[in-house]
Structures are given as structure tokens and as C-alpha cells.
Design an enzyme around this catalytic site. Structure first.
Site, PDB file in Angstrom:
ATOM      1  N   TRP A 131      -7.319  34.816 -11.862  1.00 19.33           N
ATOM      2  CA  TRP A 131      -8.337  34.071 -11.114  1.00 19.33           C
ATOM      3  C   TRP A 131      -9.335  35.080 -10.536  1.00 19.33           C
ATOM      4  O   TRP A 131      -8.948  36.128 -10.017  1.00 19.33           O
ATOM      5  CB  TRP A 131      -7.645  33.276 -10.002  1.00 19.33           C
ATOM      6  CG  TRP A 131      -8.563  32.517  -9.110  1.00 19.33           C
ATOM      7  CD1 TRP A 131      -9.545  31.654  -9.480  1.00 19.33           C
ATOM      8  CD2 TRP A 131      -8.578  32.536  -7.678  1.00 19.33           C
ATOM      9  NE1 TRP A 131     -10.161  31.125  -8.368  1.00 19.33           N
ATOM     10  CE2 TRP A 131      -9.575  31.652  -7.251  1.00 19.33           C
ATOM     11  CE3 TRP A 131      -7.825  33.211  -6.709  1.00 19.33           C
ATOM     12  CZ2 TRP A 131      -9.863  31.421  -5.907  1.00 19.33           C
ATOM     13  CZ3 TRP A 131      -8.094  32.987  -5.376  1.00 19.33           C
ATOM     14  CH2 TRP A 131      -9.110  32.098  -4.989  1.00 19.33           C
ATOM     15  N   ASP A 213       1.079  32.805  -6.112  1.00 17.94           N
ATOM     16  CA  ASP A 213      -0.113  32.027  -5.811  1.00 17.94           C
ATOM     17  C   ASP A 213       0.132  30.634  -6.389  1.00 17.94           C
ATOM     18  O   ASP A 213       0.234  30.463  -7.610  1.00 17.94           O
ATOM     19  CB  ASP A 213      -1.322  32.700  -6.477  1.00 17.94           C
ATOM     20  CG  ASP A 213      -2.605  31.935  -6.210  1.00 17.94           C
ATOM     21  OD1 ASP A 213      -2.542  30.810  -5.674  1.00 17.94           O
ATOM     22  OD2 ASP A 213      -3.682  32.467  -6.563  1.00 17.94           O
ATOM     23  N   LYS A 249      -6.577  21.239  -4.949  1.00 21.14           N
ATOM     24  CA  LYS A 249      -6.541  20.454  -6.190  1.00 21.14           C
ATOM     25  C   LYS A 249      -5.606  19.264  -6.053  1.00 21.14           C
ATOM     26  O   LYS A 249      -5.977  18.148  -6.411  1.00 21.14           O
ATOM     27  CB  LYS A 249      -6.067  21.301  -7.371  1.00 21.14           C
ATOM     28  CG  LYS A 249      -6.491  22.748  -7.344  1.00 21.14           C
ATOM     29  CD  LYS A 249      -7.865  22.980  -7.882  1.00 21.14           C
ATOM     30  CE  LYS A 249      -8.294  24.383  -7.499  1.00 21.14           C
ATOM     31  NZ  LYS A 249      -9.454  24.860  -8.164  1.00 21.14           N
TER      32      LYS A 249
END
Ligand code: PLP
Length: 401
Positions: A131, A213, A249
Site C-alpha cells: 500500500w 495491517d 471499508k
């Protein structure tokens, strides 16, 4: 004073959204930003969130007083339970702590700053690729060395597992290893359970610190427990670890900055000291977190009916994405687009690492008004039944031109 300031490079994903917004073509498609869209191409405020927001707005006992530095207790507890499960030994023994944070990004930063400042760690490893924000966060937190471990093999469009293991074996002791809990961003490829077991063995042997993560729990498979199984496995294996959690999300709470840093420790007696140091990191950084998203998430996770409603919502989102993956793969195969496209359905989570080259991605933007990262990462939620044929034929054109 400012004459020597160099212009920093733009952040690609935000630049793409700007370009998309400025584009007047009605056929434009944004596959850049990692945000869910409905089949109508619209952002989705989850119905359970809407309902709770109406209740919160009407509740006159609530106010805008500061939250404690470490946030809303009910939220961070519920977030830890959602990640680790209530039967996790670390939860039962009070060795798992939660700190409310400014979403996943804030949890990563607070965790990284603690590791650098309090434990003196100076080396971190990230997957190649990862990311786009991991390096910036860890560098800004003061880490001296950021190194890549091999992850993606473009030839097989899968994980370079041997390469990954070799790089981890060669990492110096006390390196922080950033691991994606599920739905690796950007590749959509996760290690198998057997591979995670090997990764854990190497990390234990080499004394490496796992920093998970978790930005897609529930969103990847539609099943919260399944998406958390790797973090749970490491915790059960006795690892001390950090895990950043994002509710952007899975709750659609992107701009509410709702997140948590979960800390798993060996010794419950050290919890107070660790929390006191995390308190100072937060105090210096933003003093205390915002309440709104945390109230919504805490209410949902602690009420059986709301929780069931929310689980339905995450299944709606994850299954629509899976349908779009299949639809895109099928169309490319039908069009006879050169190359193989099975990886699109093999990959999981929000993104597909399409294998398109930077030139092909730019061509898609310039010629077809379809915006995706130059790495070839495409947000599958940006696809819908109205644009899927258009996107597939544009990809066909970009690959065959
Ligand atoms: N980590 C990964 C892998 C992500 O993809 C994201 C968001 O795209 C985040 C962390 C953090 O996002 P946020 O700060 O919005 O929670």
C-alpha cells in the site's frame, strides 16, 4: 525562508481522483481510489450506519466533549474482540489492548512511532509492492531503514513465497515486518495458511516483530472470522504483535477516521506502562480521536441485531466485488484479449493487480477515461453492470493496440 522547499511528488491516488472529477466524458470510470461503489457507481452509506446516525443525532445526552486520549473504551474493546475473537488467550488474559486511532493510517503511525521511540526499533520491512502509504508512515515515524521483502512475482501473477522467506530470514533481529492481515493491497494475493505457518516460524526464529495491517476484515471474504484468522493464529502462537485496524471499508466510514491499534503482549502486567507511553504518542500527535465513527462502530459491534444487519452489508459488498471480478475475467476471455486473466478471480479483496503496464494504464486514462494506478491496480468495486462491457473492451484495446 521557504525558497528552498522542493515540491513533493503528488500522491498518485488523489491525483487520479482529481483527474477523474475534472473529466467531462460521461463514460469515465474511476478504478483508482479504494472505496466501495454500488452497482449504480455511487458511494454507499450502510443502512445500519444511517440508522445509528439518526439515533445519535437525536440523543441529547451526547455532546462534543473531548474523548479520552486513547479514545472510546467501548469501541476499542469491541474492535479488539472483532479482530482476535473473544476466545483468544490474549483477550482472556487481558494481554490484548486497544487504542482508538485516526483510522488505519493513524494506528500504523502511532504504532510505528511507539516502536521507534520507546523500543528503539529502526528497521522495517514492507512487501514489494505494498500500500502506497506504508513507507511514508514509517519513514515519518523516524525509522532509519525501510527495506522491501519480495512478494509479487509478475511471471506467475502470484506470491514469490521463496523470495519472501529468504528476505525475512536475512532480516536483522527486531526488524518490524509489515504484514497485510488479509486481501493484500495491491496484489489481492494472500499466503495460504500453510505458508503463514512457515512465515511465523521464520519470524519467531529471527526475532522479527509482526505489525499486521487489517484494512479489509469482513470485506475480503464476507466472513469476519475468516479474514482475521492469520492475526489470530499469530496471537495464539504466542507472538507479541501490533495490528492496525481500519473501519473505512467494512463500515464505509472513510472520512470519519475510525480505527484501532491492537497490541498483543505476553505479560498483562506491562500493559499499564505500554498504554502510558502510547498515551504520550497520541497526545503529541492529535491529542485525542474523534467520536462519531467510534460511536457507530461500538454500537454495531455490541448489539446482536445491529451486528447481524452489518454482517449482511459486508456480504453484499464482498459478493458484488466477486461478481465483478468474474464478469471482467469472462469478458476478457470472450474477447480473446491476449494474456491470461484467471488471476482476476483468484485475487481477493477490493483490488485486482491486473498485470497491465504503466503505459497501458495511462492509455486507458487518456483514450478511454478509465483511471487506475500505474502499477495496474484496479478497484473492482469501481466496476458495475453498466460499465463492465466498456471497461473490458477498453482493456482489450489497450492490450492489443
Ligand atoms: N492499509 C491498507 C492496506 C489500506 O489499503 C488502507 C486504505 O486504503 C489503509 C491501511 C488505511 O486506510 P484508512 O486510514 O482510511 O483507514
Amino acid at each position: 525562508i521557504f525558497s528552498n522547499v522542493q515540491t513533493a511528488p503528488p500522491i498518485e491516488v488523489f491525483a487520479l481522483t482529481r483527474a477523474y472529477n475534472a473529466d467531462q466524458n460521461p463514460k469515465k470510470v474511476n478504478l483508482g481510489v479504494g472505496a466501495y461503489r454500488t452497482d449504480e457507481g455511487k458511494p454507499w452509506v450502510l443502512p445500519v450506519v444511517r440508522k445509528l446516525e439518526a439515533q445519535l443525532a437525536a440523543d441529547e445526552t451526547l455532546n462534543h466533549e473531548y474523548l479520552p486520549v486513547l479514545g472510546l473504551d467501548a469501541f476499542s474493546k469491541a474492535a479488539v474482540h472483532m479482530l482476535l475473537g473473544t476466545d483468544c488467550p490474549a483477550v482472556i488474559d487481558n494481554r490484548a489492548l486497544g487504542v482508538q486511532s485516526l483510522s488505519g493510517t493513524g494506528a500504523l503511525f502511532v504504532g510505528a512511532k511507539f516502536l521507534q521511540k520507546i523500543l528503539g526499533y529502526d528497521t522495517y520491512y514492507y512487501s514489494a509492492p505494498t500500500w502506497g502509504n506504508h513507507k511514508l508512515i514509517f519513514d515519518t515515524a523516524g525509522f532509519k531503514q525501510g527495506r522491501a521483502y519480495r512478494y509479487w512475482d509478475p511471471a506467475t501473477k502470484n506470491i514469490d513465497f521463496e523470495g519472501m522467506c529468504e528476505d525475512l530470514r536475512n532480516a536483522p533481529e527486531n526488524s518490524v515486518i509489515i504484514l497485510h492481515a488479509c486481501a493484500h493491497n495491491p496484489t489481492g494475493c494472500d499466503p495460504t495458511d500453510a505458508q503463514w505457518k512457515q512465515i511465523a516460524e521464520i519470524m519467531r526464529e529471527r526475532k522479527l516483530f509482526p505489525f499486521f495491517d487489517s484494512a479489509y476484515q469482513g470485506f475480503a471474504s464476507g466472513d469476519l472470522d475468516k479474514d482475521a484468522r492469520t492475526v489470530r493464529y499469530f496471537a495464539k502462537e504466542g507472538f507479541e504483535l501490533f495490528c492496525s485496524q481500519s473501519f473505512s471499508k467494512n463500515f464505509g466510514l472513510y472520512n470519519e477516521r475510525t480505527g484501532n491499534l491492537t497490541v498483543v503482549m505476553k505479560d498483562a502486567e506491562l500493559a499499564a506502562a505500554v498504554l502510558s507511553q502510547l498515551t504520550l504518542v497520541v497526545r503529541a500527535t492529535y491529542s485525542n480521536p474523534p467520536a462519531h465513527g467510534a460511536r457507530v462502530v461500538a454500537a454495531t459491534l455490541t448489539n446482536k441485531d445491529l451486528f447481524a444487519e452489518w454482517q449482511d452489508h459486508i456480504r453484499v459488498m464482498s459478493s458484488r466485488i466477486i461478481q465483478m471480478r468474474e464478469a471482467l475475467r469472462d469478458r476478457l476471455v470472450k474477447l480473446g484479449t491476449p494474456g491470461t486473466w484467471d488471476h482476476i478471480t483468484r485475487q481477493i479483496g477490493m483490488f485486482s493487480f491486473t498485470g497491465l503496464t504503466p503505459q497501458q494504464c495511462e492509455y486507458l486514462g487518456n483514450e478511454h477515461h478509465i483511471y487506475l494506478l500505474r502499477s495496474g491496480r484496479a478497484n473492482m468495486a469501481g466496476l458495475n453492470t453498466n460499465n463492465i462491457d466498456y471497461v473490458a473492451s477498453a482493456i482489450h484495446d489497450a492490450v492489443t493496440k
